[in-house]
Design an enzyme around this catalytic site. Structure first.
Site, PDB file in Angstrom:
ATOM      1  N   ASN A   7       0.866  -1.177   0.000  1.00  0.00           N
ATOM      2  CA  ASN A   7       0.000   0.000   0.000  1.00  0.00           C
ATOM      3  C   ASN A   7       0.912   1.239   0.000  1.00  0.00           C
ATOM      4  OD1 ASN A   7      -1.749   2.059   0.542  1.00  0.00           O
ATOM      5  ND2 ASN A   7      -2.649   1.136   2.373  1.00  0.00           N
ATOM      6  N   ARG A  93      -2.704  -2.101  -3.273  1.00  0.00           N
ATOM      7  CA  ARG A  93      -3.921  -1.358  -2.987  1.00  0.00           C
ATOM      8  C   ARG A  93      -3.852  -0.074  -3.817  1.00  0.00           C
ATOM      9  NH1 ARG A  93      -4.934   3.040   1.406  1.00  0.00           N
ATOM     10  NH2 ARG A  93      -7.156   3.355   1.073  1.00  0.00           N
ATOM     11  N   HIS A 183     -12.982   2.542   0.504  1.00  0.00           N
ATOM     12  CA  HIS A 183     -13.120   1.437   1.471  1.00  0.00           C
ATOM     13  C   HIS A 183     -13.794   0.213   0.853  1.00  0.00           C
ATOM     14  CE1 HIS A 183     -12.882   4.262   5.244  1.00  0.00           C
ATOM     15  NE2 HIS A 183     -11.701   3.747   4.935  1.00  0.00           N
ATOM     16  N   ARG A 244     -10.647  14.666   8.775  1.00  0.00           N
ATOM     17  CA  ARG A 244     -11.459  15.186   7.668  1.00  0.00           C
ATOM     18  C   ARG A 244     -12.820  15.639   8.173  1.00  0.00           C
ATOM     19  NH1 ARG A 244     -10.362   9.986   4.719  1.00  0.00           N
ATOM     20  NH2 ARG A 244      -8.314  10.229   3.781  1.00  0.00           N
ATOM     21  N   GLU A 390      -8.158  -5.798   5.025  1.00  0.00           N
ATOM     22  CA  GLU A 390      -8.060  -5.419   3.612  1.00  0.00           C
ATOM     23  C   GLU A 390      -6.892  -6.122   2.919  1.00  0.00           C
ATOM     24  OE1 GLU A 390      -8.456  -1.480   5.340  1.00  0.00           O
ATOM     25  OE2 GLU A 390      -9.408  -0.836   3.470  1.00  0.00           O
TER      26      GLU A 390
END
Ligand code: ADP
Length: 404
Positions: A7, A93, A183, A244, A390
């Site tokens: 990733n 990813r 996601h 965020r 993941e």
């Protein structure tokens, strides 16, 4: 088969080396190289061996080279693998696949062009992913199969009214400006695990899935596919997150620009990096620390940040319950969703008239990686906690694509 899952971020490289064999799915080593571009921090783990050290790392290729060197060196304990030839395939990813990539793909020249075409949509993340792919090609050679797994592809099943922004249609036509959602890999892993735990078929998988980590999203899944999700063209839209803002009236941009003398890039950074739990509390983006702060010092703004986080999640739950016409289960995952019974309780409190009530003992017990149903027996929708993975989902995609 040994699969390396990577990733790549703008200045970081996270990895896991996973062994995939018949019934075995085991992470052999994992770690992260942070602050690439300067004096980098390496955190590496294999079994009980942990290493933290710093080293000058100029670019992604150097970071990958250090990780691979460690995997085959005695420093990693075994070494973890005897040689680099033991790495059979690599999974990446990839943050943004635009409308091009509806599922995971084996990387070739055409896919690389497609990834480049998506750079406009994710100008920080996609170039990092491309760097990572090229670094693997340079070090492991072009013969090693590489697979791209996209955060966005799971959501390409959303119906048009859910993914369109109500702005001039020509902007979609010209620039593909629309909602994409993220996601997706986590959503796939968790819904698959939900099916294993409940014996339901894919067509019978109807969920509202909260992924609450540093980034937070909620996704409505009907018949096994995504029908709506809270993140948009970037991960900024939707829930209150660690740093965020989630949803805001876009008019605040002009106001902030005028009042604070900021340009568009500074405002983008403000909404992505200085807002959310951190911005409201003025203390931290970390939910566990906020909860402690409230408990120990009764900090008012820490409490406000938590209340806003939970209230926004409740509002989306309401929207998706009605938007879907009802689901069979609400599922929590991600660092907060998997570990905080307090937050789960606050999001779902007082909803018995909608058929939702937690069993306090079960809710308290479902922490630290425990999975299970946490709602009272006999109620619908049920409420579940299912830890996500993941990296494992990526490794499964890699295995499927290199063996078929
Ligand atoms: P990422 O989105 O970066 O993968 P995680 O899924 O690991 O992040 O989630 C990180 C968040 O989970 C942080 O806000 C952290 O405080 C929170 N978290 C982890 N454990 C707990 C806990 N026991 N209680 C509350 N929050 C927790």
């Amino acid at each position: 088969m040994h699969i390396l899952v990577i990733n790549c971020g703008s200045s970081s490289l996270k990895f896991q080396l996973i062994e995939m064999q018949d019934q075995v799915e085991q992470a052999l080593a994992q770690g992260v190289v942070e602050r690439i571009g300067g004096e980098a921090l390496l955190t590496l783990r294999a079994g009980t061996r942990r290493i933290r050290k710093t080293a000058p790392v100029r670019k992604m290729r150097d970071a990958l080279a250090l990780v691979l060197e460690w995997l085959v060196s005695p420093e990693s304990g075994g070494p973890v693998i005897p040689s680099l030839a033991s790495i059979h395939a690599v999974g990446h990813r990839v943050v943004h696949g635009g409308e091009k990539f509806r599922s995971s793909v084996r990387i070739n020249a055409k896919v690389m062009t497609g990834l480049e075409d998506c750079i406009d949509l994710a100008p920080i993340h996609n170039p990092a992913n491309i760097n990572g792919i090229q670094a693997v090609q340079e070090i492991l050679g072009t013969e090693v199969p590489q697979i791209a797994v996209f955060d966005t592809s799971f959501h390409l099943t959303m119906p048009e009214p859910a993914w369109m922004y109500a702005i001039p249609y020509s902007l979609y036509r010209r620039h593909k400006i629309r909602r994409y959602g993220f996601h997706g890999t986590s959503c796939r892993f968790v819904s698959q695990r939900y099916r294993e735990l409940t014996g339901r078929s894919e067509a019978n998988t109807n969920l509202i899935l909260f992924h609450l980590g540093n980034g937070c999203s909620v996704t409505a899944i009907l018949g096994g596919v995504s029908v709506d999700t809270s993140m948009g063209i970037t991960p900024l839209e939707g829930l209150v997150m660690g740093t965020r803002s989630g949803d805001v009236d876009p008019a605040v941009l002009e106001l902030i620009a005028d009042k604070e003398g900021m340009n568009i890039h500074e405002m983008q950074a403000l909404l992505n990096k200085q807002s959310g739990l951190l911005g409201i509390s003025g203390l931290t983006h970390d939910m566990r620390d906020l909860l402690e702060e409230v408990q120990e010092n009764g900090d008012r703004r820490a409490q406000l940040a938590i209340d806003m986080f939970c209230y926004r999640a409740r509002k989306y739950l309401g929207a998706y319950m009605v938007g879907t016409g009802g689901v069979d289960a609400i599922v929590f995952t991600g660092g907060i969703g998997e570990n905080s019974d307090v937050i789960r309780d606050q999001i779902l409190r007082g909803l018995l008239r909608f058929g939702i009530e937690l069993e306090p003992e079960k809710n308290k017990a479902a922490v630290g990686g425990q999975e299970g149903r946490i709602s009272r027996d006999g109620l619908s929708p049920e409420v579940w906690v299912i830890p996500t993975n993941e990296e494992l989902m990526i490794a499964r995609d890699v295995l499927r694509l290199v063996t078929t």
